[in-house]
Design an enzyme around this catalytic site. Structure first.
Site, PDB file in Angstrom:
ATOM      1  N   GLN A 104      -0.544  -0.744  17.460  1.00 46.21           N
ATOM      2  CA  GLN A 104       0.471  -1.676  17.964  1.00 46.21           C
ATOM      3  C   GLN A 104       1.739  -0.895  18.302  1.00 46.21           C
ATOM      4  OE1 GLN A 104       2.843  -4.574  15.663  1.00 46.21           O
ATOM      5  NE2 GLN A 104       1.988  -6.138  17.015  1.00 46.21           N
ATOM      6  N   TYR A 184      11.176  -9.059  18.387  1.00 43.44           N
ATOM      7  CA  TYR A 184      11.529  -7.668  18.705  1.00 43.44           C
ATOM      8  C   TYR A 184      11.840  -7.530  20.210  1.00 43.44           C
ATOM      9  CZ  TYR A 184      10.424  -7.023  13.878  1.00 43.44           C
ATOM     10  OH  TYR A 184      10.463  -7.136  12.505  1.00 43.44           O
ATOM     11  N   ARG A 232       0.692  -8.844  22.203  1.00 45.54           N
ATOM     12  CA  ARG A 232       0.944  -9.850  21.163  1.00 45.54           C
ATOM     13  C   ARG A 232       2.196 -10.647  21.505  1.00 45.54           C
ATOM     14  NH1 ARG A 232       1.636 -10.157  14.597  1.00 45.54           N
ATOM     15  NH2 ARG A 232      -0.302 -11.287  14.379  1.00 45.54           N
ATOM     16  N   GLY A 327      -3.416 -11.352   8.325  1.00 45.55           N
ATOM     17  CA  GLY A 327      -2.467 -10.429   7.723  1.00 45.55           C
ATOM     18  C   GLY A 327      -2.580 -10.492   6.211  1.00 45.55           C
TER      19      GLY A 327
HETATM   20  C1  LIG Z   1       3.701  -7.072   5.248  1.00 43.30           C
HETATM   21  C2  LIG Z   1       3.639  -7.621   6.632  1.00 43.30           C
HETATM   22  C3  LIG Z   1       4.021  -6.816   7.696  1.00 43.30           C
HETATM   23  C4  LIG Z   1       3.944  -7.290   9.021  1.00 43.30           C
HETATM   24  N1  LIG Z   1       4.223  -6.439  10.057  1.00 43.30           N
HETATM   25  C5  LIG Z   1       3.952  -6.814  11.337  1.00 43.30           C
HETATM   26  C6  LIG Z   1       4.001  -5.879  12.398  1.00 43.30           C
HETATM   27  O1  LIG Z   1       4.256  -4.678  12.224  1.00 43.30           O
HETATM   28  N2  LIG Z   1       3.737  -6.335  13.651  1.00 43.30           N
HETATM   29  C7  LIG Z   1       3.428  -7.647  13.906  1.00 43.30           C
HETATM   30  O2  LIG Z   1       3.191  -8.017  15.058  1.00 43.30           O
HETATM   31  N3  LIG Z   1       3.341  -8.549  12.899  1.00 43.30           N
HETATM   32  C8  LIG Z   1       3.574  -8.156  11.629  1.00 43.30           C
HETATM   33  N4  LIG Z   1       3.401  -9.049  10.600  1.00 43.30           N
HETATM   34  C9  LIG Z   1       2.948 -10.419  10.885  1.00 43.30           C
HETATM   35  C10 LIG Z   1       1.421 -10.526  10.706  1.00 43.30           C
HETATM   36  O3  LIG Z   1       0.726  -9.748  11.673  1.00 43.30           O
HETATM   37  C11 LIG Z   1       0.948 -11.980  10.836  1.00 43.30           C
HETATM   38  O4  LIG Z   1       1.326 -12.478  12.099  1.00 43.30           O
HETATM   39  C12 LIG Z   1       1.538 -12.891   9.753  1.00 43.30           C
HETATM   40  O5  LIG Z   1       1.390 -12.315   8.471  1.00 43.30           O
HETATM   41  C13 LIG Z   1       0.833 -14.259   9.765  1.00 43.30           C
HETATM   42  O6  LIG Z   1      -0.579 -14.073   9.597  1.00 43.30           O
HETATM   43  P1  LIG Z   1      -1.302 -14.354   8.177  1.00 43.30           P
HETATM   44  O7  LIG Z   1      -1.097 -15.818   7.875  1.00 43.30           O
HETATM   45  O8  LIG Z   1      -2.739 -14.005   8.393  1.00 43.30           O
HETATM   46  O9  LIG Z   1      -0.627 -13.492   7.152  1.00 43.30           O
HETATM   47  C14 LIG Z   1       3.514  -8.603   9.266  1.00 43.30           C
HETATM   48  C15 LIG Z   1       3.158  -9.433   8.177  1.00 43.30           C
HETATM   49  C16 LIG Z   1       3.196  -8.945   6.887  1.00 43.30           C
HETATM   50  C17 LIG Z   1       2.751  -9.850   5.746  1.00 43.30           C
END
Ligand SMILES: Cc1cc2nc3c(=O)[nH]c(=O)nc-3n(C[C@H](O)[C@H](O)[C@H](O)COP(=O)(O)O)c2cc1C
Length: 371
Positions: A104, A184, A232, A327
């Site tokens: 990414q 971002y 994304r 995530g």
């Molecule tokens: C620790 C952490 C770091 C994350 N870092 C990013 C990132 O670098 N880039 C991004 O697009 N989303 C990032 N996210 C968002 C996740 O990709 C995801 O969209 C979000 O956690 C919701 O999905 P989930 O319900 O499966 O956790 C991050 C989420 C978490 C929990």
């Protein structure tokens, strides 16, 4: 005994074959060396997901240039040859376990809270971001007011993304995912209240998505056709869970069709801070991912709370998306695909895994303490 779930069926993005429809969502782990080089700890972390049977691994947001793009201290980069060498160890380890891996690419823009170069922040317009810095990634207090980008700044950002994509290919990745979500830089261009420009990058939705389309097209022209270029997007942001695209489905159609025309291979719709169901429904009743499929004709990945396997199955069986990314569910269950196939229970995610910072070391300490 084997269990069936629609996410366990194979799929394809471009020419890349996925053994199932489960992707590890991008997650910043602020665990790279201070110069942005991936560490051995990161190699084991990513390898663990591949060993757990994920159809696709997407890396954390990785900065693209040595100017303004870095968002956090200890964020990995794809901005130097040393970064390429570090990532090569990760991609080799993940491929050895049988999963494809996509990098990414991220430019933090106004939401940079840790750039050791001390160059200040840049954004489409000089608008102070809403909310406060993210403590889990080492920040505190308000974000500074960014400098409005010149046309020269925009050209430099594009070059940064294109060069980073070429480095990702050299590092052995199967593709890149352009981070245009979650508040971002590229999402700052798309969002009406952070983009007050009156040039070709501001105003109409076609203008506000123009920079992301340009980056996709320029990367597409630089890398071979088998190398994936995904994008994304999200309506919500790390610093604003309430924002929705003002034109609803008509904005969505312009955005998704434009990215497909620019040469994207897949679209990934995130729902930062909310579950899919909360953010996916557009005012006309359709889901944003179903609109993405129809308007782009591309594979679409849905995200947000998909560790609720019933929701994941409804999303896939209902034709709302082709793939799902997880995530928090992946952090709690690096072997989630194997568990789903075996009908085994999933571990619940505990926010303490990311406390006091979202590092791999903290998550590992949590896991050891809860064995
Ligand atoms: C620790 C952490 C770091 C994350 N870092 C990013 C990132 O670098 N880039 C991004 O697009 N989303 C990032 N996210 C968002 C996740 O990709 C995801 O969209 C979000 O956690 C919701 O999905 P989930 O319900 O499966 O956790 C991050 C989420 C978490 C929990």
């Amino acid at each position: 005994m084997q269990f069936t779930h629609p996410a366990l069926t194979p799929h394809r993005i471009g020419v890349v074959e996925l053994k199932n429809r489960l992707a590890v969502a991008p997650m910043s782990r602020v665990s790279a060396a201070p110069d942005g080089t991936p560490t051995d700890e990161m190699t084991y972390y990513y390898q663990d997901f591949a060993r757990g049977g994920w159809g696709l691994v997407i890396t954390e947001g990785t900065y693209t240039d040595t100017a303004h793009s870095q968002g956090y201290l200890n964020q990995p980069g794809l901005a130097s040859d040393t970064h390429v060498t570090g990532w090569r160890r990760v991609t080799d380890a993940v491929h050895a376990e049988g999963s494809p891996i996509v990098a990414q690419l991220m430019h933090a823009g106004a939401l940079s809270q840790g750039n050791p170069r001390g160059v200040g922040t840049i954004a489409p317009s000089a608008v102070t971001p809403r909310g406060e810095m993210l403590e889990e990634y080492g920040g505190s207090g308000r974000w500074p007011t960014p400098r409005a980008m010149s046309m020269g700044d925009i050209d430099s950002v594009v070059i940064g993304f294109v060069d980073a994509a070429a480095r990702a290919q050299a590092a052995g990745f199967d593709g890149v995912e352009i981070h245009a979500a979650n508040g971002y830089l590229l999402d700052q261009f798309l969002t009406v209240y952070t983009n007050r420009r009156d040039d070709i990058y501001g105003g109409t939705v076609a203008n506000r998505i123009r920079l992301t389309c340009r980056i996709v097209a320029d990367i597409r022209a630089r890398v071979p056709s088998h190398f994936l270029v995904g994008v994304r997007l999200s309506q919500t942001k790390v610093n604003d869970f309430t924002y929705r695209w003002p034109g609803g489905a008509s904005d969505a159609e312009v955005i998704f069709a434009g990215l497909a025309e620019a040469g994207a291979d897949y679209l990934h719709i995130a729902s930062e801070g909310r579950d899919f169901i909360d953010t996916a429904r557009l005012p006309d009743g359709r889901t944003i991912t179903a609109v993405a499929r129809a308007a782009s004709g591309l594979p679409v990945m849905a995200n947000g709370g998909m560790h609720d396997l019933r929701q994941a199955s409804d999303v896939l069986d209902g034709g709302h998306a082709d793939l799902v990314s997880l995530g928090r569910g992946a952090l709690a269950n690096p072997d989630l695909p194997a568990r789903v196939a075996a009908g085994a229970d999933l571990n619940a995610f505990d926010h303490a895994m990311l406390s006091p910072m979202a590092t791999i070391a903290n998550a590992r300490a949590w896991s050891l303490a809860h064995k």
